[in-house]
Motif scaffolding. Sequence first.
Motif, PDB file in Angstrom:
ATOM      1  N   GLY A  12      -9.256  35.556  69.009  1.00 63.68           N
ATOM      2  CA  GLY A  12      -9.624  36.161  67.730  1.00 63.68           C
ATOM      3  C   GLY A  12      -8.588  35.901  66.656  1.00 63.68           C
ATOM      4  N   SER A  13      -7.291  35.997  67.016  1.00 61.85           N
ATOM      5  CA  SER A  13      -6.256  35.758  66.012  1.00 61.85           C
ATOM      6  C   SER A  13      -6.189  34.287  65.650  1.00 61.85           C
ATOM      7  CB  SER A  13      -4.887  36.245  66.507  1.00 61.85           C
ATOM      8  OG  SER A  13      -4.473  35.501  67.634  1.00 61.85           O
ATOM      9  N   ALA A  14      -6.462  33.382  66.603  1.00 65.29           N
ATOM     10  CA  ALA A  14      -6.462  31.954  66.294  1.00 65.29           C
ATOM     11  C   ALA A  14      -7.620  31.612  65.372  1.00 65.29           C
ATOM     12  CB  ALA A  14      -6.544  31.135  67.583  1.00 65.29           C
ATOM     13  N   ALA A  15      -8.788  32.218  65.618  1.00 71.31           N
ATOM     14  CA  ALA A  15      -9.942  31.959  64.756  1.00 71.31           C
ATOM     15  C   ALA A  15      -9.690  32.478  63.357  1.00 71.31           C
ATOM     16  CB  ALA A  15     -11.192  32.606  65.353  1.00 71.31           C
ATOM     17  N   GLY A  16      -9.033  33.643  63.257  1.00 74.70           N
ATOM     18  CA  GLY A  16      -8.725  34.184  61.935  1.00 74.70           C
ATOM     19  C   GLY A  16      -7.753  33.313  61.175  1.00 74.70           C
ATOM     20  N   ALA A  17      -6.812  32.702  61.895  1.00 72.88           N
ATOM     21  CA  ALA A  17      -5.819  31.842  61.244  1.00 72.88           C
ATOM     22  C   ALA A  17      -6.469  30.615  60.642  1.00 72.88           C
ATOM     23  CB  ALA A  17      -4.746  31.430  62.246  1.00 72.88           C
ATOM     24  N   CYS A  18      -7.559  30.131  61.247  1.00 67.75           N
ATOM     25  CA  CYS A  18      -8.228  28.935  60.724  1.00 67.75           C
ATOM     26  C   CYS A  18      -8.892  29.207  59.384  1.00 67.75           C
ATOM     27  CB  CYS A  18      -9.274  28.436  61.721  1.00 67.75           C
ATOM     28  SG  CYS A  18      -8.524  27.802  63.234  1.00 67.75           S
ATOM     29  N   GLY A  19      -9.293  30.439  59.125  1.00 70.75           N
ATOM     30  CA  GLY A  19      -9.977  30.756  57.883  1.00 70.75           C
ATOM     31  C   GLY A  19      -9.072  31.347  56.818  1.00 70.75           C
ATOM     32  N   VAL A  20      -7.761  31.329  57.050  1.00 74.10           N
ATOM     33  CA  VAL A  20      -6.818  31.929  56.119  1.00 74.10           C
ATOM     34  C   VAL A  20      -6.739  31.102  54.840  1.00 74.10           C
ATOM     35  CG1 VAL A  20      -4.374  32.470  55.757  1.00 74.10           C
ATOM     36  CG2 VAL A  20      -5.465  33.026  57.915  1.00 74.10           C
ATOM     37  N   THR A  21      -6.771  31.772  53.714  1.00 74.31           N
ATOM     38  CA  THR A  21      -6.619  31.105  52.428  1.00 74.31           C
ATOM     39  C   THR A  21      -5.154  30.783  52.203  1.00 74.31           C
ATOM     40  OG1 THR A  21      -8.476  32.365  51.562  1.00 74.31           O
ATOM     41  CG2 THR A  21      -7.015  31.360  49.956  1.00 74.31           C
ATOM     42  N   ASP A  22      -4.895  29.595  51.688  1.00 77.23           N
ATOM     43  CA  ASP A  22      -3.529  29.178  51.398  1.00 77.23           C
ATOM     44  C   ASP A  22      -3.093  29.852  50.104  1.00 77.23           C
ATOM     45  OD1 ASP A  22      -1.119  27.941  50.980  1.00 77.23           O
ATOM     46  OD2 ASP A  22      -1.878  25.909  51.209  1.00 77.23           O
ATOM     47  N   ASP A  23      -2.211  30.848  50.218  1.00 71.97           N
ATOM     48  CA  ASP A  23      -1.764  31.576  49.034  1.00 71.97           C
ATOM     49  C   ASP A  23      -0.362  31.154  48.601  1.00 71.97           C
ATOM     50  OD1 ASP A  23      -0.356  32.715  51.101  1.00 71.97           O
ATOM     51  OD2 ASP A  23      -0.861  34.782  50.611  1.00 71.97           O
ATOM     52  N   ARG A  24       0.073  29.982  49.059  1.00 76.99           N
ATOM     53  CA  ARG A  24       1.378  29.487  48.625  1.00 76.99           C
ATOM     54  C   ARG A  24       1.328  29.183  47.128  1.00 76.99           C
ATOM     55  NH1 ARG A  24       2.468  24.506  52.442  1.00 76.99           N
ATOM     56  NH2 ARG A  24       0.269  24.194  51.978  1.00 76.99           N
ATOM     57  N   PRO A  25       2.448  29.333  46.437  1.00 75.46           N
ATOM     58  CA  PRO A  25       2.460  29.084  44.990  1.00 75.46           C
ATOM     59  C   PRO A  25       2.148  27.631  44.664  1.00 75.46           C
ATOM     60  CG  PRO A  25       4.496  30.156  45.709  1.00 75.46           C
ATOM     61  CD  PRO A  25       3.741  29.783  46.937  1.00 75.46           C
ATOM     62  N   ARG A  26       1.275  27.425  43.690  1.00 75.29           N
ATOM     63  CA  ARG A  26       0.966  26.074  43.222  1.00 75.29           C
ATOM     64  C   ARG A  26       1.840  25.791  42.003  1.00 75.29           C
ATOM     65  NH1 ARG A  26      -4.733  27.711  44.558  1.00 75.29           N
ATOM     66  NH2 ARG A  26      -5.056  28.142  42.367  1.00 75.29           N
ATOM     67  N   ALA A 113      -2.826  20.755  54.966  1.00 68.61           N
ATOM     68  CA  ALA A 113      -2.628  21.915  54.093  1.00 68.61           C
ATOM     69  C   ALA A 113      -1.717  21.570  52.918  1.00 68.61           C
ATOM     70  CB  ALA A 113      -2.052  23.087  54.885  1.00 68.61           C
ATOM     71  N   ASP A 114      -0.696  20.747  53.147  1.00 68.83           N
ATOM     72  CA  ASP A 114       0.203  20.341  52.060  1.00 68.83           C
ATOM     73  C   ASP A 114      -0.496  19.389  51.094  1.00 68.83           C
ATOM     74  OD1 ASP A 114       2.164  21.921  53.175  1.00 68.83           O
ATOM     75  OD2 ASP A 114       3.272  20.246  54.073  1.00 68.83           O
ATOM     76  N   VAL A 115      -1.323  18.486  51.632  1.00 65.58           N
ATOM     77  CA  VAL A 115      -2.096  17.571  50.782  1.00 65.58           C
ATOM     78  C   VAL A 115      -3.041  18.383  49.893  1.00 65.58           C
ATOM     79  CG1 VAL A 115      -3.837  15.740  50.770  1.00 65.58           C
ATOM     80  CG2 VAL A 115      -1.920  15.629  52.380  1.00 65.58           C
ATOM     81  N   ALA A 116      -3.717  19.367  50.482  1.00 64.69           N
ATOM     82  CA  ALA A 116      -4.646  20.214  49.731  1.00 64.69           C
ATOM     83  C   ALA A 116      -3.903  21.029  48.670  1.00 64.69           C
ATOM     84  CB  ALA A 116      -5.407  21.137  50.675  1.00 64.69           C
ATOM     85  N   LEU A 117      -2.716  21.514  48.995  1.00 64.80           N
ATOM     86  CA  LEU A 117      -1.912  22.271  48.031  1.00 64.80           C
ATOM     87  C   LEU A 117      -1.551  21.393  46.833  1.00 64.80           C
ATOM     88  CD1 LEU A 117      -0.254  24.871  47.322  1.00 64.80           C
ATOM     89  CD2 LEU A 117       1.665  23.772  48.511  1.00 64.80           C
ATOM     90  N   ILE A 118      -1.135  20.168  47.088  1.00 68.76           N
ATOM     91  CA  ILE A 118      -0.780  19.247  46.008  1.00 68.76           C
ATOM     92  C   ILE A 118      -1.998  18.940  45.145  1.00 68.76           C
ATOM     93  CG2 ILE A 118      -0.090  16.860  45.522  1.00 68.76           C
ATOM     94  CD1 ILE A 118       1.916  17.174  47.879  1.00 68.76           C
ATOM     95  N   LEU A 119      -3.153  18.701  45.762  1.00 68.42           N
ATOM     96  CA  LEU A 119      -4.367  18.427  44.985  1.00 68.42           C
ATOM     97  C   LEU A 119      -4.736  19.627  44.121  1.00 68.42           C
ATOM     98  CD1 LEU A 119      -6.714  16.628  44.176  1.00 68.42           C
ATOM     99  CD2 LEU A 119      -7.956  17.476  46.186  1.00 68.42           C
ATOM    100  N   ARG A 120      -4.680  20.842  44.667  1.00 74.04           N
ATOM    101  CA  ARG A 120      -5.013  22.033  43.866  1.00 74.04           C
ATOM    102  C   ARG A 120      -4.032  22.207  42.714  1.00 74.04           C
ATOM    103  NH1 ARG A 120      -5.586  24.214  48.835  1.00 74.04           N
ATOM    104  NH2 ARG A 120      -3.861  25.645  48.519  1.00 74.04           N
ATOM    105  N   TRP A 121      -2.749  21.881  42.944  1.00 74.34           N
ATOM    106  CA  TRP A 121      -1.744  21.963  41.876  1.00 74.34           C
ATOM    107  C   TRP A 121      -2.092  20.981  40.758  1.00 74.34           C
ATOM    108  CZ3 TRP A 121       1.982  17.939  40.989  1.00 74.34           C
ATOM    109  CH2 TRP A 121       2.922  18.235  39.999  1.00 74.34           C
ATOM    110  N   ILE A 122      -2.496  19.772  41.101  1.00 70.61           N
ATOM    111  CA  ILE A 122      -2.890  18.786  40.080  1.00 70.61           C
ATOM    112  C   ILE A 122      -4.135  19.274  39.350  1.00 70.61           C
ATOM    113  CG2 ILE A 122      -3.650  16.417  39.654  1.00 70.61           C
ATOM    114  CD1 ILE A 122      -2.002  15.608  42.172  1.00 70.61           C
ATOM    115  N   GLU A 123      -5.115  19.792  40.091  1.00 72.20           N
ATOM    116  CA  GLU A 123      -6.346  20.312  39.474  1.00 72.20           C
ATOM    117  C   GLU A 123      -6.049  21.475  38.537  1.00 72.20           C
ATOM    118  OE1 GLU A 123      -9.545  19.223  43.016  1.00 72.20           O
ATOM    119  OE2 GLU A 123      -8.546  21.172  43.037  1.00 72.20           O
TER     120      GLU A 123
END
Length: 196
Positions: A12-26, A113-123
């Motif tokens: 259950g905790s592993a499944a929850g971790a997969c759906g966690v939103t990345d809230d790191r600062p952009r 996750a890092d690639v997605a963070l960089i793309l969201r920062w550019i967006e």
Amino acid sequence: MKRLVLIAALLGSAAGACGVTDDRPRTLEYITQTVLAPTCAAAQCYSAFKMEVGDQFDTVEATRRSMVVNGLVSTLEPTASVLYGSITVGYPSILNPGSGNVRMPFDAPMPDADVALILRWIEDGAPGAQCLPNAQGNGCFVTGTRGAAVYHVVQCVDGNAVKVIQDCPLADPTATPKKPQSICSITTGNGQCTAQ
């Protein structure tokens, strides 16, 4: 029975971790310090020591300069940004032509996750790497789309375009697509409109 409960809790905790939103600062600061510096600024790559292909990612100021001067991010077309392409599909080698595409970092892919963070920062507009101030605190910023780009002289604070000072004139503002008569860029007169 206890074993089944423990296994269910772990799953259950592993499944929850997969759906966690990345809230790191952009932000440029966060991305430089936690992604680019440790991943790309090794001594033999993009550090002050080597500055491979003129890029440097070991400090926030150096990263900002590399992003703006070398045009590594495009807020007009984020997925067409050189930075994004470099960490996803790669580009033909400048130093070894004909050797195929080189994806960075070359030793192992950057985590998704890092690639997605960089793309969201550019967006988000690449905050912190929108402009590079000249001695008067002015810089250049582009808005619009690739076929209808509008160049602006802006007040540049901490790499952010905070206030438009002047729009660079268009050759024919009614034309489609709009074509600039003059531009503002780091390479053709940072902080002023210059003839194209």
